[in-house]
Design a protein around this motif. Structure first.
Motif, PDB file in Angstrom:
ATOM      1  N   HIS B  10      34.377  22.088 163.873  1.00 49.19           N
ATOM      2  CA  HIS B  10      33.864  20.775 164.156  1.00 49.19           C
ATOM      3  C   HIS B  10      32.468  20.773 164.190  1.00 49.19           C
ATOM      4  CE1 HIS B  10      33.986  23.109 167.787  1.00 49.19           C
ATOM      5  NE2 HIS B  10      32.925  22.341 168.399  1.00 49.19           N
ATOM      6  N   GLU B  11      31.848  21.965 164.469  1.00 45.40           N
ATOM      7  CA  GLU B  11      30.133  21.920 164.189  1.00 45.40           C
ATOM      8  C   GLU B  11      29.825  21.883 162.703  1.00 45.40           C
ATOM      9  OE1 GLU B  11      28.743  24.536 167.850  1.00 45.40           O
ATOM     10  OE2 GLU B  11      29.769  25.623 166.426  1.00 45.40           O
ATOM     11  N   MET B  12      30.876  22.308 161.868  1.00 43.74           N
ATOM     12  CA  MET B  12      30.349  22.199 160.477  1.00 43.74           C
ATOM     13  C   MET B  12      30.403  20.665 160.038  1.00 43.74           C
ATOM     14  SD  MET B  12      30.150  24.688 158.206  1.00 43.74           S
ATOM     15  CE  MET B  12      31.276  24.326 156.732  1.00 43.74           C
ATOM     16  N   MET B  13      31.337  20.055 160.674  1.00 41.75           N
ATOM     17  CA  MET B  13      31.612  18.630 160.398  1.00 41.75           C
ATOM     18  C   MET B  13      30.394  17.744 160.820  1.00 41.75           C
ATOM     19  SD  MET B  13      34.763  17.869 159.180  1.00 41.75           S
ATOM     20  CE  MET B  13      35.372  16.197 160.037  1.00 41.75           C
ATOM     21  N   GLU B  14      29.983  18.189 162.147  1.00 43.04           N
ATOM     22  CA  GLU B  14      28.884  17.365 162.620  1.00 43.04           C
ATOM     23  C   GLU B  14      27.493  17.737 161.774  1.00 43.04           C
ATOM     24  OE1 GLU B  14      28.555  15.546 165.370  1.00 43.04           O
ATOM     25  OE2 GLU B  14      30.715  15.729 165.809  1.00 43.04           O
ATOM     26  N   LEU B  15      27.457  18.885 161.626  1.00 41.31           N
ATOM     27  CA  LEU B  15      26.300  19.133 160.563  1.00 41.31           C
ATOM     28  C   LEU B  15      26.240  18.478 159.279  1.00 41.31           C
ATOM     29  CD1 LEU B  15      25.922  23.161 161.299  1.00 41.31           C
ATOM     30  CD2 LEU B  15      24.416  21.271 162.087  1.00 41.31           C
ATOM     31  N   HIS B  16      27.334  18.282 158.823  1.00 38.98           N
ATOM     32  CA  HIS B  16      27.676  17.715 157.542  1.00 38.98           C
ATOM     33  C   HIS B  16      27.343  16.186 157.665  1.00 38.98           C
ATOM     34  CE1 HIS B  16      30.470  16.791 153.879  1.00 38.98           C
ATOM     35  NE2 HIS B  16      29.270  16.479 153.563  1.00 38.98           N
ATOM     36  N   GLU B  17      27.761  15.639 158.747  1.00 38.51           N
ATOM     37  CA  GLU B  17      27.507  14.102 158.853  1.00 38.51           C
ATOM     38  C   GLU B  17      25.973  14.060 159.085  1.00 38.51           C
ATOM     39  OE1 GLU B  17      30.028  11.588 160.945  1.00 38.51           O
ATOM     40  OE2 GLU B  17      31.134  12.222 159.136  1.00 38.51           O
ATOM     41  N   LEU B  18      25.385  14.875 159.870  1.00 42.00           N
ATOM     42  CA  LEU B  18      23.809  14.851 160.019  1.00 42.00           C
ATOM     43  C   LEU B  18      23.026  14.704 158.835  1.00 42.00           C
ATOM     44  CD1 LEU B  18      23.221  16.636 163.415  1.00 42.00           C
ATOM     45  CD2 LEU B  18      22.948  14.189 163.017  1.00 42.00           C
TER      46      LEU B  18
END
Lengths: 132, 69
Positions: B10-18
């Motif tokens: 989920h942290e990967m996803m957040e970083l990707h969105e940012l």
């Protein structure tokens, strides 16, 4: 009480033209500032929400740092917009009037037949269904 | 070589969105820079562009080191 200046078509029956608008450069600057402000505000929300989903200290440090940067930018930008008279946080009445005006002006400009000389995008691609 | 960092998916996803958000921020800041004539506003837009580029670097570095669990 018919005032010809405030009729539906204020341009003496002729269609509106981009040249009929005054202070377009000032209006562009104000619009660009508002776009910038909205983007900065979205950035703050995005970063804050991301921070609530992250546990790894290094990730949190990077996102928190970017959040604080965005907050600083918001402070500077909103102060600039207040100084320029583009933002009236202490006078909501004035703000609403100004925003309604720029909404109307933007809609009028958006309806002008601009960019007609540009390539027609729909005709440069094969499209399964052409819109009518 | 950079040290790998263990991230939740989920942290990967957040970083990707940012990362996507900051990419568009940089593109918009560059476009707006060409539009504005007000010197003070231009200075802020250019500062924001530099910050967006730096943010992109940081996010890409984190994503590059990520080892998803």
């Amino acid at each position: 009480m018919t005032d010809p200046g405030t009729n539906a078509n204020p341009n003496m029956g002729k269609p509106l033209d981009i040249a009929d608008f005054t202070d377009l450069i000032g209006f562009a600057n104000a619009s660009a500032a508002l776009e910038f402000l909205i983007t900065v505000k979205s950035g703050i929300r995005n970063a804050a929400m991301s921070l609530t989903e992250c546990a790894t200290p290094e990730v949190r440090a990077v996102v928190r740092n970017q959040l604080f940067q965005a907050l600083d930018m918001h402070e500077k930008l909103s102060q600039l917009m207040i100084d320029k008279g583009w933002l009236h946080p202490y006078n909501p009445g004035e703000q609403i009037q100004m925003d309604a005006k720029s909404a109307q002006k933007t809609a009028e400009i958006a309806k002008l037949p601009l960019f007609k000389d540009r390539t027609k995008v729909l005709e440069t691609f094969d499209t399964p269904q052409r819109p009518h | 070589m950079q040290q790998p960092i263990r991230l939740g998916s989920h942290e990967m996803m957040e970083l990707h969105e940012l990362l996507n958000f900051k990419t568009i921020c940089a593109a918009k800041a560059k476009a707006i820079d060409g539009l504005v004539t007000d010197e003070q506003l231009k200075a802020l837009v250019q500062q924001d562009l530099q910050q967006s580029l730096k943010a992109l670097d940081e996010l890409q570095t984190l994503l590059g080191r990520a080892q998803v669990q």
